[in-house]
Motif scaffolding. Structure first.
Motif, PDB file in Angstrom:
ATOM      1  N   MET A   1      -6.735   4.325   3.057  1.00 51.98           N
ATOM      2  CA  MET A   1      -5.782   3.903   2.046  1.00 51.98           C
ATOM      3  C   MET A   1      -4.737   3.010   2.705  1.00 51.98           C
ATOM      4  O   MET A   1      -4.352   3.254   3.849  1.00 51.98           O
ATOM      5  CB  MET A   1      -5.095   5.102   1.395  1.00 51.98           C
ATOM      6  N   VAL A   2      -4.317   1.998   1.991  1.00 46.55           N
ATOM      7  CA  VAL A   2      -3.233   1.123   2.441  1.00 46.55           C
ATOM      8  C   VAL A   2      -2.029   1.441   1.555  1.00 46.55           C
ATOM      9  O   VAL A   2      -2.108   1.329   0.332  1.00 46.55           O
ATOM     10  CB  VAL A   2      -3.628  -0.364   2.330  1.00 46.55           C
ATOM     11  N   CYS A   3      -0.939   1.885   2.196  1.00 46.04           N
ATOM     12  CA  CYS A   3       0.245   2.352   1.465  1.00 46.04           C
ATOM     13  C   CYS A   3       1.481   1.582   1.913  1.00 46.04           C
ATOM     14  O   CYS A   3       1.704   1.426   3.108  1.00 46.04           O
ATOM     15  CB  CYS A   3       0.507   3.832   1.780  1.00 46.04           C
TER      16      CYS A   3
ATOM     17  N   TYR B   1       1.214   0.686   5.791  1.00 46.13           N
ATOM     18  CA  TYR B   1       0.412   1.302   6.840  1.00 46.13           C
ATOM     19  C   TYR B   1      -0.972   1.655   6.285  1.00 46.13           C
ATOM     20  O   TYR B   1      -1.178   1.724   5.075  1.00 46.13           O
ATOM     21  CB  TYR B   1       1.114   2.528   7.419  1.00 46.13           C
ATOM     22  N   VAL B   2      -1.914   1.878   7.206  1.00 45.87           N
ATOM     23  CA  VAL B   2      -3.288   2.232   6.849  1.00 45.87           C
ATOM     24  C   VAL B   2      -3.530   3.655   7.326  1.00 45.87           C
ATOM     25  O   VAL B   2      -3.268   3.980   8.491  1.00 45.87           O
ATOM     26  CB  VAL B   2      -4.304   1.266   7.502  1.00 45.87           C
ATOM     27  N   VAL B   3      -4.040   4.506   6.444  1.00 44.16           N
ATOM     28  CA  VAL B   3      -4.211   5.924   6.739  1.00 44.16           C
ATOM     29  C   VAL B   3      -5.556   6.393   6.194  1.00 44.16           C
ATOM     30  O   VAL B   3      -6.016   5.901   5.157  1.00 44.16           O
ATOM     31  CB  VAL B   3      -3.033   6.730   6.137  1.00 44.16           C
TER      32      VAL B   3
ATOM     33  N   VAL C   1      -9.766   1.967   0.174  1.00 44.94           N
ATOM     34  CA  VAL C   1     -10.825   1.196   0.818  1.00 44.94           C
ATOM     35  C   VAL C   1     -11.903   2.219   1.180  1.00 44.94           C
ATOM     36  O   VAL C   1     -11.756   2.975   2.130  1.00 44.94           O
ATOM     37  CB  VAL C   1     -10.323   0.458   2.084  1.00 44.94           C
ATOM     38  N   VAL C   2     -12.958   2.262   0.370  1.00 44.91           N
ATOM     39  CA  VAL C   2     -13.993   3.289   0.524  1.00 44.91           C
ATOM     40  C   VAL C   2     -15.304   2.629   0.949  1.00 44.91           C
ATOM     41  O   VAL C   2     -15.925   1.918   0.152  1.00 44.91           O
ATOM     42  CB  VAL C   2     -14.203   4.074  -0.789  1.00 44.91           C
ATOM     43  N   PRO C   3     -15.731   2.847   2.194  1.00 40.57           N
ATOM     44  CA  PRO C   3     -17.025   2.304   2.612  1.00 40.57           C
ATOM     45  C   PRO C   3     -18.153   3.027   1.887  1.00 40.57           C
ATOM     46  O   PRO C   3     -18.045   4.222   1.610  1.00 40.57           O
ATOM     47  CB  PRO C   3     -17.072   2.564   4.116  1.00 40.57           C
TER      48      PRO C   3
ATOM     49  N   ILE D   1      -2.884   8.171  10.673  1.00 38.01           N
ATOM     50  CA  ILE D   1      -2.545   6.752  10.545  1.00 38.01           C
ATOM     51  C   ILE D   1      -3.414   5.943  11.499  1.00 38.01           C
ATOM     52  O   ILE D   1      -3.489   6.221  12.687  1.00 38.01           O
ATOM     53  CB  ILE D   1      -1.056   6.509  10.825  1.00 38.01           C
ATOM     54  N   VAL D   2      -4.059   4.935  10.952  1.00 39.64           N
ATOM     55  CA  VAL D   2      -4.939   4.055  11.722  1.00 39.64           C
ATOM     56  C   VAL D   2      -4.160   2.856  12.246  1.00 39.64           C
ATOM     57  O   VAL D   2      -4.372   2.411  13.370  1.00 39.64           O
ATOM     58  CB  VAL D   2      -6.132   3.598  10.847  1.00 39.64           C
ATOM     59  N   HIS D   3      -3.252   2.327  11.419  1.00 42.15           N
ATOM     60  CA  HIS D   3      -2.481   1.139  11.813  1.00 42.15           C
ATOM     61  C   HIS D   3      -1.165   1.119  11.041  1.00 42.15           C
ATOM     62  O   HIS D   3      -1.119   1.468   9.865  1.00 42.15           O
ATOM     63  CB  HIS D   3      -3.281  -0.132  11.506  1.00 42.15           C
ATOM     64  N   ARG D   4      -0.120   0.667  11.726  1.00 44.67           N
ATOM     65  CA  ARG D   4       1.195   0.505  11.089  1.00 44.67           C
ATOM     66  C   ARG D   4       1.520  -0.983  11.013  1.00 44.67           C
ATOM     67  O   ARG D   4       1.509  -1.681  12.026  1.00 44.67           O
ATOM     68  CB  ARG D   4       2.280   1.206  11.902  1.00 44.67           C
TER      69      ARG D   4
END
Length: 181
Positions: free
Chosen positions: A81-83, A67-69, A144-146, A59-62
């Motif tokens: 991914m944003v879930c 959340y962002v993972v 979200v794919v760079p 997890i990058v951010h909650r």
């Protein structure tokens, strides 16, 4: 492992001139080891991840509702991914607040990835339903794919291999540290 220019043996022992790039972590994805057997929240990895420590769950951010993972089986380096926390499959079934937060976190994820990794572009989107390409259709997630010019070249098309230059936990740490307050 043979050096450059040396011959390798194919799967049945005949020499060939192909180089090998091993990605054994992909076998878990191919076998569907973490894919739920049913659509229940009890078996859903996107419902289980938030209960894990951030680094273990990647997890990058909650956020409050989402959340962002990092993707455990990424298309490329830095694939996020944003879930939503809530077990919901169809985008129209998200609440207005969930949809707004998913959009906000997607924008912030792009900003963070740009700051850390300087990609040339992005692929952003949701695969809805099995026919739409969703690996886990029961719980929506925004990809979200760079992307970098030439990043995937022939490897996934011809070699059925994705190259990742960094451990997922290291990528997660960089993104989490760069995420604003």
């Amino acid at each position: 492992m043979p050096g450059a220019g040396e011959q390798h043996q194919d799967g049945i022992g005949r020499p060939d001139a192909l180089e090998r790039l091993w990605t054994p972590y992909r076998m878990a994805y191919i076998r569907g080891e973490n894919k739920p057997n049913d659509a229940s929240a009890r078996q859903c990895p996107f419902c289980r991840i938030p209960a894990m420590p951030d680094r273990e769950g990647l997890i990058v951010h909650r956020g409050e509702l989402s959340y962002v993972v990092l993707n455990l089986y990424p298309y490329g380096s830095g694939h996020l991914m944003v879930c939503p926390y809530r077990h919901v499959a169809d985008y129209p079934d998200t609440t207005t607040d969930e949809a707004v937060e998913i959009a906000h976190l997607t924008k912030q994820a792009m900003r963070v990835v740009r700051a850390v990794s300087s990609p040339d572009g992005f692929n952003v989107g949701m695969n809805q339903g099995s026919a739409g390409g969703a690996g886990i259709a029961a719980h929506l997630h925004q990809h979200v794919v760079p992307r970098w010019v030439g990043d995937q070249n022939f490897m996934p098309v011809i070699g059925h291999t994705r190259t990742l230059p960094q451990l997922l936990t290291d990528t997660r740490d960089l993104f989490a540290e760069a995420w604003p307050g």
